[in-house]
Design a protein around this motif. Structure first.
Motif, PDB file in Angstrom:
ATOM      1  N   LEU A   1     -43.064  16.189  37.159  1.00  0.00           N
ATOM      2  CA  LEU A   1     -42.233  17.223  36.537  1.00  0.00           C
ATOM      3  C   LEU A   1     -40.750  16.912  36.701  1.00  0.00           C
ATOM      4  N   ALA A   2     -40.363  16.428  37.910  1.00  0.00           N
ATOM      5  CA  ALA A   2     -38.957  16.093  38.147  1.00  0.00           C
ATOM      6  C   ALA A   2     -38.493  14.951  37.248  1.00  0.00           C
ATOM      7  N   VAL A   3     -39.337  13.904  37.133  1.00  0.00           N
ATOM      8  CA  VAL A   3     -38.978  12.776  36.273  1.00  0.00           C
ATOM      9  C   VAL A   3     -38.898  13.222  34.820  1.00  0.00           C
ATOM     10  N   TRP A   4     -39.814  14.064  34.395  1.00  0.00           N
ATOM     11  CA  TRP A   4     -39.828  14.568  33.022  1.00  0.00           C
ATOM     12  C   TRP A   4     -38.564  15.374  32.734  1.00  0.00           C
ATOM     13  N   CYS A   5     -38.223  16.264  33.655  1.00  0.00           N
ATOM     14  CA  CYS A   5     -37.001  17.064  33.487  1.00  0.00           C
ATOM     15  C   CYS A   5     -35.765  16.165  33.447  1.00  0.00           C
ATOM     16  N   PHE A   6     -35.754  15.141  34.307  1.00  0.00           N
ATOM     17  CA  PHE A   6     -34.602  14.228  34.314  1.00  0.00           C
ATOM     18  C   PHE A   6     -34.468  13.498  32.985  1.00  0.00           C
ATOM     19  N   ARG A   7     -35.598  13.044  32.411  1.00  0.00           N
ATOM     20  CA  ARG A   7     -35.541  12.351  31.133  1.00  0.00           C
ATOM     21  C   ARG A   7     -35.050  13.264  30.028  1.00  0.00           C
ATOM     22  N   ILE A   8     -35.369  14.542  30.126  1.00  0.00           N
ATOM     23  CA  ILE A   8     -34.930  15.493  29.100  1.00  0.00           C
ATOM     24  C   ILE A   8     -33.421  15.717  29.166  1.00  0.00           C
ATOM     25  N   VAL A   9     -32.899  15.883  30.395  1.00  0.00           N
ATOM     26  CA  VAL A   9     -31.473  16.203  30.537  1.00  0.00           C
ATOM     27  C   VAL A   9     -30.611  14.956  30.695  1.00  0.00           C
ATOM     28  N   GLU A  10     -31.200  13.768  30.695  1.00  0.00           N
ATOM     29  CA  GLU A  10     -30.427  12.547  30.928  1.00  0.00           C
ATOM     30  C   GLU A  10     -29.271  12.368  29.954  1.00  0.00           C
ATOM     31  N   PRO A  11     -29.450  12.638  28.634  1.00  0.00           N
ATOM     32  CA  PRO A  11     -28.303  12.473  27.732  1.00  0.00           C
ATOM     33  C   PRO A  11     -27.147  13.423  28.028  1.00  0.00           C
ATOM     34  N   PHE A  12     -27.418  14.504  28.756  1.00  0.00           N
ATOM     35  CA  PHE A  12     -26.382  15.505  28.999  1.00  0.00           C
ATOM     36  C   PHE A  12     -25.821  15.441  30.421  1.00  0.00           C
ATOM     37  N   ILE A  13     -26.253  14.459  31.207  1.00  0.00           N
ATOM     38  CA  ILE A  13     -25.823  14.431  32.608  1.00  0.00           C
ATOM     39  C   ILE A  13     -24.316  14.207  32.712  1.00  0.00           C
TER      40      ILE A  13
END
Length: 387
Positions: free
Chosen positions: A41-53
């Protein structure tokens, strides 16, 4: 009697012991499955928000740096948070984004004019002065190549074709990155406005997270992070941005080709604490040869004012300074620029300085356990030998 009893491993395994082992294995398996699901779940969430980090981090940095000014703006507007947030976003867009967009447009225009002149055969390189050949070590090869370029530009470019291709590729990627960086910058300003409107809730959440991560010292670490971000953003990045924008507007007014590119170089050199003189001196020589004396004198006065502006603004915005080596700021700025473009130029230096200060605070925690952490910009914060 105790010594006479055989060890448990020597006894035959009873039913209760087997049940305990089975229960232990079940609990271990269940824990492993839960940890795996949480990691997934953490990796999935990170991939989702990665463009906005990067915009999120930059928006957070802007919010922390501008919070005192936002509080004053909110009081002037009668305490209306949303109205103050909207006004803050509009002011930031007008003051920062509009000049950046104007300067960015000159890069594309200058590159297009250069390519068009080369295709039409109208691009001419003046002959080198005779004094160039007398420069130590590099004078002869520079004079020879310069003479070849003045006589036959195509032949000179063929000699350095690999370097030219690499340079053109880098310039094109940087130009594309400028457009993306401008959009990220606008997004970051909007994020900063939202965070400033919710500043009280954000403060409570930050303190709660800090306590969970570092216990009772977490709040002091959070105050140290706030003071560090505010000091670096105002005293280093803010001054560099102001200098580069003012210098770029001067280049734009006198008609310097690709004024946005030179303003970007001024920004880069200012962030790494070199200054804008390596860019402004050659441009002054160029302007002296191209414009009227009165225009040149006005341009010279403007550049002297912009070049010395950091000596006035840094004591005001930075206070007593950020106790970090310039190498940390240099590595953070260059590394951030290489990895994340123009926004990374700002974010990289702030994040690396913040990590450096927090590492020192953790390293010398026992020595400064009783020392209070100041939350004001530019104040020393008791984090090891430098605080």
């Amino acid at each position: 009697l105790i010594l006479a009893q055989p060890h448990r491993s020597e006894l035959p395994m009873t039913q209760p012991a087997a049940s305990e082992d089975k229960a232990y294995l079940n609990r271990a398996l269940e824990t492993a499955v839960r940890l795996g699901l949480v990691a997934l779940l953490a990796v999935w969430c990170f991939r989702i928000v990665e463009p906005f980090i990067i915009p999120l981090i930059w928006g957070l940095i802007i919010a922390v740096a501008s919070h005192p000014g936002f509080v004053r703006l909110r009081s002037l507007l009668g305490g209306y948070r949303v109205l103050a947030g909207v006004v803050f976003v509009l002011i930031a867009l007008v003051v920062l984004v509009v000049p950046a967009a104007l300067l960015g447009g000159t890069i594309a225009h200058g590159a297009g004019s250069l390519v068009e002149a080369f295709d039409q055969g109208t691009l001419r390189i003046p002959a080198p002065p005779a004094s160039v050949a007398g420069w130590p070590l590099v004078g002869e090869p520079i004079h020879e190549f310069w003479t070849t370029a003045a006589q036959n530009l195509e032949s000179a470019l063929l000699e350095v074709a690999p370097q030219v291709r690499a340079t053109i590729s880098w310039v094109l990627s940087m130009a594309a990155g400028l457009g993306l960086g401008l959009l990220q910058f606008i997004f970051a300003i909007v994020i900063a406005g939202v965070l400033l409107v919710q500043d009280e809730a954000g403060s409570r959440a930050t303190c709660a997270i800090a306590r969970r991560l570092a216990g009772e010292r977490g709040v002091q670490f959070a105050q140290l992070a706030e003071a560090t971000v505010r000091s670096v953003t105002r005293g280093i990045l803010g001054v560099a941005l102001i200098q580069s924008l003012l210098a770029g507007l001067g280049f734009l007014v006198v008609g310097v080709p690709a004024a946005g590119l030179w303003a970007l170089l001024c920004l880069l050199l200012s962030v790494v604490q070199i200054g804008i003189l390596p860019v402004t001196i050659p441009i002054l020589i160029y302007v002296f040869a191209k414009v009227e004396p009165v225009t040149f004198i006005l341009f010279l006065i403007w550049n002297i004012f912009v070049g010395t502006l950091d000596n006035i603004l840094k004591p005001i915005l930075l206070g007593r300074g950020v106790a970090v080596p310039m190498a940390v700021i240099f590595i953070g700025a260059i590394g951030g620029f290489i990895t994340s473009g123009i926004i990374g130029l700002f974010v990289g230096s702030v994040v690396l300085v913040l990590g450096y200060k927090l590492f020192l605070a953790w390293l010398y925690e026992d020595e400064v356990a009783d020392a209070p952490v100041q939350g004001t910009a530019g104040g020393k914060s008791g984090s090891g030998p430098e605080g």
